[in-house]
Write an enzyme that holds these catalytic residues in place. Structure first.
Site, PDB file in Angstrom:
ATOM      1  N   HIS A 168       0.786  -1.232   0.000  1.00 61.47           N
ATOM      2  CA  HIS A 168       0.000   0.000   0.000  1.00 61.47           C
ATOM      3  C   HIS A 168       0.822   1.289   0.000  1.00 61.47           C
ATOM      4  CE1 HIS A 168      -3.447   2.433   0.265  1.00 61.47           C
ATOM      5  NE2 HIS A 168      -4.205   1.668   1.021  1.00 61.47           N
TER       6      HIS A 168
ATOM      7  N   TYR B  17     -14.397   6.018   9.016  1.00 64.60           N
ATOM      8  CA  TYR B  17     -13.417   6.475   8.024  1.00 64.60           C
ATOM      9  C   TYR B  17     -13.892   6.058   6.637  1.00 64.60           C
ATOM     10  CZ  TYR B  17      -8.764   6.866   5.767  1.00 64.60           C
ATOM     11  OH  TYR B  17      -7.707   7.197   4.955  1.00 64.60           O
TER      12      TYR B  17
ATOM     13  N   THR C  30      -4.892  10.755  -0.535  1.00 65.39           N
ATOM     14  CA  THR C  30      -6.231  10.548   0.017  1.00 65.39           C
ATOM     15  C   THR C  30      -6.543  11.558   1.110  1.00 65.39           C
ATOM     16  OG1 THR C  30      -5.407   8.985   1.680  1.00 65.39           O
ATOM     17  CG2 THR C  30      -6.160   8.064  -0.418  1.00 65.39           C
TER      18      THR C  30
END
Length: 788
Positions: free
Chosen positions: A473, A589, A602
């Protein structure tokens, strides 16, 4: 070994007569063609850099400006207003051997070039100012203001020709730093429904103290960074959220993507590998040539950025305090894992990509190889699945020299990683949903030693032809990998295809060298380190509870008919499901993209709002339907507002995170920031975007449905929920939690989510089919694929 000899360009022996040099002409030819391919890539890269650098102009516009200036001069006019003459005076020493007319031409060309560069700079500034306009996001769909219409027209004019992948990067605005006052106001508003009156009063006091004292000082440093850096968040986010984490990245950071839901194009593992790997290479070629269009928001697109550069040839390297992401310019091979053995598989020969049939042949050679793993080789990748510090120490001690270093370098420098799994996975058997759960867990963590979790992404190919991927990630966000994966699946099935026997199309080249087996010398001590890491990873993997289900009762089309945002609708259903299960609300979230800004990644949308809580309480307490509908629409509008604010740089959490980082650098403590960053996200959600619908035909090929991917839970006592909206009639949900928490159960939450979705649609439409009512507590009934 024949393949070893083919890799050597020359051999020599020393005799009494001297040195006997034996050249291998075929090997030299391979070296020449490989070098030629590398130089072609360099030329293409240079060409693209020039085109991107002069955007929104084009290189050919330079010639137009030069011709225009020279033509004007031959009419005995001076368009430069004396500047050309001054250039002649300044550079007189260069004109010793030039005639006066030629001196004038050279000076005019220099002036034209300077004028051209000035025009490019001006156009970039204008485009940057235009792209800083975000008011269009807050207008109703299909009801644009005159200002926005003029803006669209100007953007199209200044965008000029067809943009390439990175064309907009130089013109994107920097991410703005919100004011302390606005961020604190939005933060307090977001936590109000989650706190008691006394807790909220204390938090308000802490926030006020922070705003009046330390906040201004930290904000000054943050604004200074924003002026200097292209993005004040991204580098710190990558380092502190991802790379400095010392726990396992398997489950905690990595995520997965699935294959088609209902279709397996071929049951032959090697054939599926051939098409899949070739399609990935095709995508990489488009990426290198910058032929992939930027992501569109409204009219022109400008979203794809530097993350795309690190899709391939990228690895996360462990460190004692922090990891690092290392990217290499090119790699012509992949690292393959099968039955505990590692192979190097070359994907190019003589400067060309191997065909799908040739890759299938090479993969089959690996599958047929009977050699056993070397001692300690089989579970070596468990080092990448466990804690990072033991892996960093083992890397220094056992992989810093010799054969181990060469083999590790081969894996880390590979284009990507391939795992040939011996299991069968996918939606199959008498219990298809249970098989999907096993499929998700297999992609997320496998056996904890059959995926190289440090690679940018690993392709997993199962025995029955199913495929999927596991992605690291830190280097990029999920939409980057999702875009590639959509292209790969569509290319595999609709462009490349298979023959009647299920093999890849084309012929086999029998002269291809065999895949190269990697060699290791794993000591007993190193094997013990591997066992420890594997124990940590297995404990984590066994604790993960996953539930994946396709929701087929209705889809995006039905939600749009009631004039509501599909994302806001799903988020409300998630809130309702959590409230029904736990009896409370929680900090939620939702990931949103900030791709409207340079190097944007993001931002967080705090989906649990006062408006959504008021709606859910009214619904659960039996308030009249018209009251609930009004409150639902208010909550939906609030969610859309928060999402737009996050996308336009006015979010809460990235600003507070950066303020906290600055405070740590300065060595000062903030009770407010410490409290904010310690709050757990018990409901972490993300939508997997479907970005290339044009590649799929759901009318003629309704079976070819992709169902997105998922990730592990963020909090030990919470849920991780990923969802994909596919077409007009299907939504897929991936729910994760931990068995060790008695309050969470992924299947139970999935049941509540199904019921919440149906109840919300019934509320807004005032009608519900009988069969849907009977499925609320039992899940959707099996239905034919064509009903999708």
């Amino acid at each position: 070994m024949a393949e070893a000899h083919q890799a050597v360009a020359f051999q020599f022996t020393i005799t009494r007569e001297g040195i006997d040099l034996q050249l291998s002409h075929e090997a030299l030819r391979q070296v020449y063609l490989s070098g030629l391919r590398s130089w072609k890539k360099r030329v293409v890269r240079l060409k693209n850099n020039v085109i991107t650098g002069v955007y929104p102009a084009s290189p050919s516009s330079w010639l137009f400006v030069v011709i225009a200036i020279l033509a004007t001069m031959y009419t005995r006019s001076d368009p430069s207003m004396g500047l050309i003459a001054k250039i002649q005076d300044i550079l007189f020493f260069m004109y010793t051997y030039l005639t006066p007319n030629l001196q004038t031409v050279v000076s005019a060309v220099l002036f034209s070039t300077l004028l051209w560069l000035s025009l490019i700079f001006t156009m970039k500034l204008c485009l940057k100012q235009l792209l800083s306009y975000h008011h269009w996001m807050f207008e109703q769909h299909g009801n644009l203001s005159n200002t926005t219409k003029v803006w669209v027209m100007l953007v199209r004019i200044f965008s000029g020709r067809q943009p390439q992948l990175y064309s907009y990067q130089g013109s994107l605005p920097n991410l703005p730093v919100p004011t302390i006052k606005d961020t604190i106001k939005r933060y307090l508003e977001s936590v109000r429904p989650l706190m008691s009156d006394s807790e909220f009063k204390r938090m308000t006091t802490l926030a006020k103290e922070f705003e009046d004292s330390l906040g201004s000082r930290l904000q000054w440093y943050l604004k200074l960074k924003a002026l200097w850096a292209s993005n004040y968040v991204s580098d710190w986010w990558e380092e502190y959220i991802y790379l400095r984490g010392r726990g396992p990245i398997m489950v905690n950071s990595n995520y997965y993507g699935m294959d088609f839901l209902y279709v397996t194009p071929t049951p032959i593992q090697a054939a599926r590998a051939g098409n899949t790997l070739h399609a990935i290479l095709m995508y990489r070629r488009k990426l290198n040539k910058e032929e992939i269009k930027p992501v569109s928001e409204l009219g022109p697109g400008w979203g794809k950025h530097a993350q795309c550069e690190r899709i391939f040839n990228t690895t996360r390297i462990p460190g004692d305090e922090t990891d690092s992401v290392v990217h290499w310019q090119d790699s012509e091979y992949v690292a393959v894992y099968h039955r505990g053995r590692y192979f190097r598989l070359w994907l190019y020969q003589a400067g060309r990509m191997l065909s799908p049939r040739e890759i299938e042949h090479q993969i089959q050679r690996i599958l047929d190889d009977p050699s056993p793993p070397a001692p300690g080789e089989e579970k070596l990748a468990a080092l990448t699945a466990g804690d990072r510090i033991p892996w960093a120490q083992a890397r220094k001690e056992f992989f810093s020299s010799g054969v181990n270093k060469r083999s590790l370098d081969c894996i880390e420098k590979a284009a990507f990683f391939v795992s040939l799994d011996e299991e069968e996975q996918g939606m199959m058997g008498d219990d298809p949903e249970a098989s999907l759960d096993r499929y998700a867990k297999s992609l997320l963590h496998g056996k904890c030693y059959d995926r190289w979790f440090d690679k940018s992404f690993s392709v997993v190919l199962y025995k029955n032809g199913k495929t999927g991927l596991n992605a690291e990630h830190s280097w990029a966000d999920a939409p980057i990998v999702s875009h590639m994966w959509e292209y790969v699946l569509a290319t595999d099935s609709f462009r490349l295809g298979y023959n009647e026997e299920g093999h890849c199309k084309g012929d086999v080249n029998p002269s291809l060298p065999c895949p190269q087996r990697l060699t290791w010398d794993i000591s007993v001590e190193c094997q013990e380190r591997v066992r420890r890491s594997l124990a940590v990873a297995c404990a984590l993997a066994d604790d993960i509870d996953f539930h994946v289900f396709p929701f087929r009762d209705f889809g995006k089309g039905n939600i749009k008919k009631i004039r509501m945002s599909p994302d806001a609708f799903i988020q409300a259903a998630l809130q309702l499901a959590y409230y029904r299960e736990r009896g409370i609300f929680c900090l939620t979230y939702e990931a949103s993209m900030t791709r409207l800004f340079r190097e944007g990644r993001t931002e967080t949308v705090r989906s649990c709002t006062s408006e959504s809580c008021a709606f859910i309480k009214a619904l659960e307490h039996g308030k009249p339907a018209d009251v609930c509908r009004r409150l639902f629409r208010t909550a939906s509008e609030k969610h859309q507002l928060l999402y737009r604010l996050a996308m336009t740089g006015a979010g809460i959490d990235r600003h507070l995170f950066c303020l906290y980082v600055v405070s740590q650098y300065l060595g000062v403590e903030s009770p407010f920031l410490k409290k904010v960053l310690s709050e757990p996200w018990r409901l972490s959600t993300s939508q997997t975007p479907f970005q290339q619908a044009e590649l799929f035909d759901f009318v003629n090929h309704p079976d070819f449905i992709i169902c997105g991917g998922g990730f592990g839970p963020v909090a030990d006592d919470g849920y991780g929920v990923s969802y994909a909206i596919v077409g007009e009639k299907l939504m897929c949900f991936h729910i994760s939690s931990k068995h060790s928490c008695p309050q969470t159960d992924s299947h139970r939450f999935g049941t509540q989510l199904r019921k919440a979705l149906l109840d919300l649609l019934q509320l807004m439409s005032g009608d519900q089919p009988e069969e849907s009512r009977s499925e609320q507590n039992h899940g959707p009934k099996p239905q034919s694929k064509k009903e999708l």
